[in-house]
Scaffold this motif. Structure first.
Motif, PDB file in Angstrom:
ATOM      1  N   ASP A  63      35.617  49.381  30.448  1.00  0.00           N
ATOM      2  CA  ASP A  63      34.574  50.073  29.879  1.00  0.00           C
ATOM      3  C   ASP A  63      33.607  48.399  31.372  1.00  0.00           C
ATOM      4  OD1 ASP A  63      36.274  48.167  28.761  1.00  0.00           O
ATOM      5  OD2 ASP A  63      34.859  46.810  27.544  1.00  0.00           O
ATOM      6  N   GLU A  64      34.283  47.549  32.270  1.00  0.00           N
ATOM      7  CA  GLU A  64      33.648  46.136  32.189  1.00  0.00           C
ATOM      8  C   GLU A  64      32.956  47.303  33.808  1.00  0.00           C
ATOM      9  OE1 GLU A  64      34.015  42.164  33.351  1.00  0.00           O
ATOM     10  OE2 GLU A  64      34.749  42.559  31.431  1.00  0.00           O
ATOM     11  N   GLU A  65      31.291  46.481  34.237  1.00  0.00           N
ATOM     12  CA  GLU A  65      31.613  47.670  35.252  1.00  0.00           C
ATOM     13  C   GLU A  65      31.860  46.541  36.318  1.00  0.00           C
ATOM     14  OE1 GLU A  65      27.450  49.044  37.268  1.00  0.00           O
ATOM     15  OE2 GLU A  65      27.439  47.668  35.686  1.00  0.00           O
ATOM     16  N   ARG A  66      31.603  45.667  36.849  1.00  0.00           N
ATOM     17  CA  ARG A  66      32.674  44.791  37.590  1.00  0.00           C
ATOM     18  C   ARG A  66      33.792  45.201  38.026  1.00  0.00           C
ATOM     19  NH1 ARG A  66      30.538  38.033  35.867  1.00  0.00           N
ATOM     20  NH2 ARG A  66      31.157  39.727  34.267  1.00  0.00           N
ATOM     21  N   VAL A  67      34.372  45.120  37.320  1.00  0.00           N
ATOM     22  CA  VAL A  67      36.059  44.932  37.375  1.00  0.00           C
ATOM     23  C   VAL A  67      36.348  46.547  37.560  1.00  0.00           C
ATOM     24  CG1 VAL A  67      38.206  44.824  36.108  1.00  0.00           C
ATOM     25  CG2 VAL A  67      36.519  43.575  35.449  1.00  0.00           C
ATOM     26  N   ARG A  68      35.625  47.622  37.157  1.00  0.00           N
ATOM     27  CA  ARG A  68      35.607  49.312  36.938  1.00  0.00           C
ATOM     28  C   ARG A  68      35.333  49.897  38.864  1.00  0.00           C
ATOM     29  NH1 ARG A  68      32.282  51.300  33.652  1.00  0.00           N
ATOM     30  NH2 ARG A  68      31.119  51.393  35.509  1.00  0.00           N
ATOM     31  N   VAL A  69      34.060  48.799  38.902  1.00  0.00           N
ATOM     32  CA  VAL A  69      33.915  49.528  40.537  1.00  0.00           C
ATOM     33  C   VAL A  69      34.927  48.450  41.731  1.00  0.00           C
ATOM     34  CG1 VAL A  69      31.914  47.932  42.003  1.00  0.00           C
ATOM     35  CG2 VAL A  69      31.422  48.854  40.477  1.00  0.00           C
ATOM     36  N   LEU A  70      35.451  47.267  41.211  1.00  0.00           N
ATOM     37  CA  LEU A  70      36.648  46.285  41.870  1.00  0.00           C
ATOM     38  C   LEU A  70      37.522  47.221  41.635  1.00  0.00           C
ATOM     39  CD1 LEU A  70      37.668  43.945  43.716  1.00  0.00           C
ATOM     40  CD2 LEU A  70      38.654  43.404  41.440  1.00  0.00           C
ATOM     41  N   VAL A  71      38.145  47.894  41.229  1.00  0.00           N
ATOM     42  CA  VAL A  71      39.206  48.683  41.088  1.00  0.00           C
ATOM     43  C   VAL A  71      38.813  49.769  41.718  1.00  0.00           C
ATOM     44  CG1 VAL A  71      40.781  50.311  39.739  1.00  0.00           C
ATOM     45  CG2 VAL A  71      39.935  47.841  38.713  1.00  0.00           C
ATOM     46  N   ARG A  72      37.777  50.503  41.830  1.00  0.00           N
ATOM     47  CA  ARG A  72      37.743  51.629  42.627  1.00  0.00           C
ATOM     48  C   ARG A  72      37.536  50.944  43.691  1.00  0.00           C
ATOM     49  NH1 ARG A  72      32.088  53.366  40.460  1.00  0.00           N
ATOM     50  NH2 ARG A  72      31.808  51.967  42.664  1.00  0.00           N
ATOM     51  N   THR A  73      37.115  50.489  44.698  1.00  0.00           N
ATOM     52  CA  THR A  73      36.968  50.317  45.816  1.00  0.00           C
ATOM     53  C   THR A  73      37.908  49.506  46.277  1.00  0.00           C
ATOM     54  OG1 THR A  73      34.515  48.350  45.996  1.00  0.00           O
ATOM     55  CG2 THR A  73      36.527  48.563  47.328  1.00  0.00           C
ATOM     56  N   ILE A  74      39.285  49.506  45.630  1.00  0.00           N
ATOM     57  CA  ILE A  74      40.760  48.453  45.630  1.00  0.00           C
ATOM     58  C   ILE A  74      41.579  50.343  46.027  1.00  0.00           C
ATOM     59  CG2 ILE A  74      42.897  48.053  45.703  1.00  0.00           C
ATOM     60  CD1 ILE A  74      41.662  45.900  43.862  1.00  0.00           C
ATOM     61  N   LEU A  75      41.239  51.397  44.804  1.00  0.00           N
ATOM     62  CA  LEU A  75      42.005  52.049  45.700  1.00  0.00           C
ATOM     63  C   LEU A  75      41.250  53.540  46.429  1.00  0.00           C
ATOM     64  CD1 LEU A  75      42.189  53.515  41.136  1.00  0.00           C
ATOM     65  CD2 LEU A  75      43.862  52.353  42.540  1.00  0.00           C
ATOM     66  N   HIS A  76      40.205  53.093  46.823  1.00  0.00           N
ATOM     67  CA  HIS A  76      39.498  54.198  48.075  1.00  0.00           C
ATOM     68  C   HIS A  76      40.183  53.623  49.099  1.00  0.00           C
ATOM     69  CE1 HIS A  76      35.774  55.727  45.468  1.00  0.00           C
ATOM     70  NE2 HIS A  76      36.540  56.504  45.277  1.00  0.00           N
ATOM     71  N   ARG A  77      40.198  51.850  48.858  1.00  0.00           N
ATOM     72  CA  ARG A  77      40.930  51.524  49.883  1.00  0.00           C
ATOM     73  C   ARG A  77      42.368  52.129  50.620  1.00  0.00           C
ATOM     74  NH1 ARG A  77      38.594  46.799  52.357  1.00  0.00           N
ATOM     75  NH2 ARG A  77      36.736  46.588  52.158  1.00  0.00           N
ATOM     76  N   PHE A  78      43.797  52.087  49.283  1.00  0.00           N
ATOM     77  CA  PHE A  78      44.933  52.888  49.737  1.00  0.00           C
ATOM     78  C   PHE A  78      44.589  54.568  49.777  1.00  0.00           C
ATOM     79  CE2 PHE A  78      45.353  48.024  48.607  1.00  0.00           C
ATOM     80  CZ  PHE A  78      46.264  48.033  49.437  1.00  0.00           C
ATOM     81  N   GLY A  79      43.402  55.070  50.185  1.00  0.00           N
ATOM     82  CA  GLY A  79      43.695  56.284  50.257  1.00  0.00           C
ATOM     83  C   GLY A  79      43.575  57.628  48.924  1.00  0.00           C
ATOM     84  N   TYR A  80      42.907  56.720  47.664  1.00  0.00           N
ATOM     85  CA  TYR A  80      43.339  57.863  46.413  1.00  0.00           C
ATOM     86  C   TYR A  80      41.793  58.612  46.467  1.00  0.00           C
ATOM     87  CZ  TYR A  80      47.797  55.346  45.786  1.00  0.00           C
ATOM     88  OH  TYR A  80      49.749  55.300  45.690  1.00  0.00           O
ATOM     89  N   VAL A  81      41.747  58.946  45.267  1.00  0.00           N
ATOM     90  CA  VAL A  81      40.427  59.713  44.985  1.00  0.00           C
ATOM     91  C   VAL A  81      40.539  58.706  43.229  1.00  0.00           C
ATOM     92  CG1 VAL A  81      39.176  62.402  44.444  1.00  0.00           C
ATOM     93  CG2 VAL A  81      40.490  61.910  46.577  1.00  0.00           C
ATOM     94  N   VAL A  82      39.156  59.216  43.401  1.00  0.00           N
ATOM     95  CA  VAL A  82      38.633  58.309  42.173  1.00  0.00           C
ATOM     96  C   VAL A  82      38.287  58.642  41.372  1.00  0.00           C
ATOM     97  CG1 VAL A  82      38.484  55.878  40.841  1.00  0.00           C
ATOM     98  CG2 VAL A  82      39.906  56.106  43.580  1.00  0.00           C
ATOM     99  N   LEU A  83      38.214  59.278  39.868  1.00  0.00           N
ATOM    100  CA  LEU A  83      37.058  59.573  39.376  1.00  0.00           C
ATOM    101  C   LEU A  83      37.010  58.417  38.132  1.00  0.00           C
ATOM    102  CD1 LEU A  83      38.498  62.799  38.163  1.00  0.00           C
ATOM    103  CD2 LEU A  83      37.142  62.427  40.359  1.00  0.00           C
ATOM    104  N   ASP A  84      35.783  57.676  37.670  1.00  0.00           N
ATOM    105  CA  ASP A  84      35.758  56.814  37.493  1.00  0.00           C
ATOM    106  C   ASP A  84      34.809  57.037  35.513  1.00  0.00           C
ATOM    107  OD1 ASP A  84      33.248  54.980  37.830  1.00  0.00           O
ATOM    108  OD2 ASP A  84      33.350  56.257  39.063  1.00  0.00           O
ATOM    109  N   ALA A  85      35.646  56.325  35.215  1.00  0.00           N
ATOM    110  CA  ALA A  85      34.435  56.480  33.310  1.00  0.00           C
ATOM    111  C   ALA A  85      33.979  55.119  32.763  1.00  0.00           C
ATOM    112  CB  ALA A  85      35.457  57.848  32.537  1.00  0.00           C
ATOM    113  N   GLN A  86      33.434  55.054  31.919  1.00  0.00           N
ATOM    114  CA  GLN A  86      32.902  53.383  31.214  1.00  0.00           C
ATOM    115  C   GLN A  86      33.652  53.424  29.936  1.00  0.00           C
ATOM    116  OE1 GLN A  86      28.507  52.728  31.380  1.00  0.00           O
ATOM    117  NE2 GLN A  86      29.214  50.498  30.630  1.00  0.00           N
TER     118      GLN A  86
END
Length: 541
Positions: free
Chosen positions: A406-429
């Motif tokens: 639910d916290e946007e800054r943390v969600r963006v951070l986690v999504r960025t990290i997962l993309h760096r490690f090759g994962y496909v990310v679907l995100d929701a608030q």
């Protein structure tokens, strides 16, 4: 009935009254009195520097008054009951005696052995109850103050660690794109190292507020100390002698081994700082049986078998004013810049959260002893399986991950990290958005990565609802809250450990990979996973 032994100080300037009072006291059948006699106020105040159970004082002491003596004795620190004796009954004298602090008032002409013994005994009993009440009130006030500070500290630590997650993760990600020797890379590493030190301070805040998520195990304190003794000796320096005569046989305790090491470390460092010219530190362990008379001094403490860890030094000692604040966070007697004031506060929090007690004895110039009591473990538990070590190259993946934060800054951070490690990310608030996304997404979703505490729907509730439509999807919880919040949302138990916050790219990638590679679908969602296999797969946000 066995007679009780009472040590009594009689303050009386009339020798005939001394003989009469002594005769009446000797006639008591319920108590055996040991009587010391002084004839004036100054001698009595000097005598009260040694322990007495009760004091009898005459109303008239030559030029002095018994009322004045009562006030001076209480001001000097005498905490026992004082009974005023007078030669005549007078209501005004009675009132004055009570105002001065007397426990009772007796008229000499009306005295007999039974009355004198009964009044003295009742005065002692009332004073004992009064002192117990005062101790309880002081304990409650101290506990309320510490809890209030702890709640504030925990809230600050949580918010601060969310920010540190961003600082640490982005600085690490940026540094990884630069070559060795690049000056910007060196700057980023400095930022990251400062963030790590800041994270250590927030962990101490959580420890003080006893809101960490612990990983308790059955421990032997001697074995814990033995593993760190060499390191402690190097830390203390050559001018400090470390003595450690361990108990031959020691019962086991249930505690987090890392936190117990932190307690020993902080107490040893505190002792070292109290001996700038060198000295001796003694670390001892022994089994003790605590009774209710002792544990009544501590809130929520229980009598029974305990293991005592004591750390003593030959240092400068502490004044009563310092002792009263010794466990408060940010309180320190060190020079500015020489200490955070969190070392002993951390000890206090860890011990309280582990079900134990800590107390301190110290006098200026006579050194200090910290005594830590851990309750003896009731039984044994199955240890958590050791985490599988993963090489960096195996942390990458191509799976699809549903991220709910639910916290946007943390969600963006986690999504960025997962993309760096090759994962496909679907995100929701939110949980509702995640349910809708999951229903509409046509392809497989391999992992649900969800925060625990969210508005309207918790991570646990979301995982349970998604398990109905995607039973093969694995679940990994994130938590940026303390243990109480996590427990209330149905995730944490004794077999689940949470990675220490703040998150970093490597830690997050490792936990995700472990969750994806596990053999259990719907991890934590159904609650049917075998206990021995409930591996720690939660990430703090």
């Amino acid at each position: 009935m066995t007679a009780s032994s009472v040590r009594l100080l009689l303050v009386e300037d009339d020798e005939e009254d001394v003989l009469l009072t002594g005769k009446l006291l000797r006639a008591s059948e319920r108590s055996t009195f040991t009587v010391d006699w002084v004839s004036n106020c100054d001698s009595a105040l000097e005598a009260l520097k040694t322990p007495y159970d009760v004091c009898l004082v005459d109303y008239r002491l030559g030029a002095d008054s018994g009322l004045v003596f009562i006030e001076r004795a209480i001001a000097a620190g005498f905490r026992g009951p004082i009974v005023l004796l007078t030669g005549r009954g007078d209501h005004d004298v009675d009132v004055q005696a009570m105002k001065a602090g007397a426990a009772d008032y007796l008229v000499k002409d009306q005295l007999n052995a039974q009355l004198l013994e009964r009044v003295v005994r009742h005065a002692m009993e009332r004073k004992e109850v009064e002192q117990a009440l005062l101790r309880s009130e002081a304990q409650l006030r101290q506990a309320q103050k510490m809890d209030a500070i702890g709640s504030l500290a925990a809230g600050i630590a949580h918010d601060f660690n969310n920010l540190l997650s961003i600082v640490l993760s982005y600085s690490e990600l940026a540094a990884s794109t630069l070559v060795e020797g690049d000056p910007i890379r060196s700057d980023l590493i400095q930022i990251s190292e400062a963030g790590v030190r800041a994270a250590a301070l927030t962990r101490q805040l959580l420890a003080f507020s006893h809101q960490q998520i612990l990983q308790p195990k059955i421990l032997n304190l001697n074995e814990v100390f033995a593993k760190m003794e060499t390191m402690l000796q190097r830390l203390l320096g050559e001018d400090i002698e470390l003595r450690s005569p361990p108990a031959a046989v020691l019962q086991r305790i249930m505690a987090d081994p890392g936190q117990v090491e932190q307690v020993i470390m902080n107490l040893a460092v505190n002792a070292r700082d109290a001996m700038p010219q060198g000295g001796q530190i003694t670390v001892e362990t022994t089994d003790v049986m605590l009774d209710e008379a002792f544990t009544s001094r501590f809130l929520d403490a229980k009598a029974g078998p305990h293991v005592l860890l004591s750390v003593s030094d030959t240092g400068t000692g502490m004044s009563p004013a310092t002792l009263a604040r010794v466990f408060e966070p940010f309180f320190t007697t060190k020079e500015a810049g020489k200490g955070t004031g969190l070392g002993l506060a951390t000890v206090f929090g860890i011990v309280r959260q582990s079900g134990g007690m800590v107390c301190v004895d110290s006098e200026v110039g006579s050194g200090t002893t910290f005594s830590v009591y851990f309750p003896v473990a009731a039984g044994t538990v199955n240890p958590l399986p050791e985490p599988v070590s993963l090489e960096r190259r195996s942390l990458f993946g191509t799976e699809t991950i549903l991220l709910v934060e639910d916290e946007e800054r943390v969600r963006v951070l986690v999504r960025t990290i997962l993309h760096r490690f090759g994962y496909v990310v679907l995100d929701a608030q939110s949980g509702g958005d995640a349910l809708l996304l999951c229903e509409q997404h046509p392809d497989n979703i391999d992992l649900l990565l969800t925060d625990v505490v969210m508005p309207r729907m918790s991570g646990r509730q979301l995982a349970e609802r998604l398990a109905e439509i995607r039973p093969e999807m694995k679940v990994l919880y994130m938590s940026g809250y303390t243990s109480d919040a996590v427990v209330r949302h149905g995730v944490h138990d004794a077999t689940i450990a949470f990675i220490q916050k703040p998150i970093t790219p490597g830690a997050l990638a490792r936990r995700v990979r472990e969750a994806l590679d596990s053999d259990y679908a719907g991890l934590y969602a159904s609650g049917t996973m075998p206990t021995a296999a409930r591996v720690a797969l939660a990430v703090s946000s």
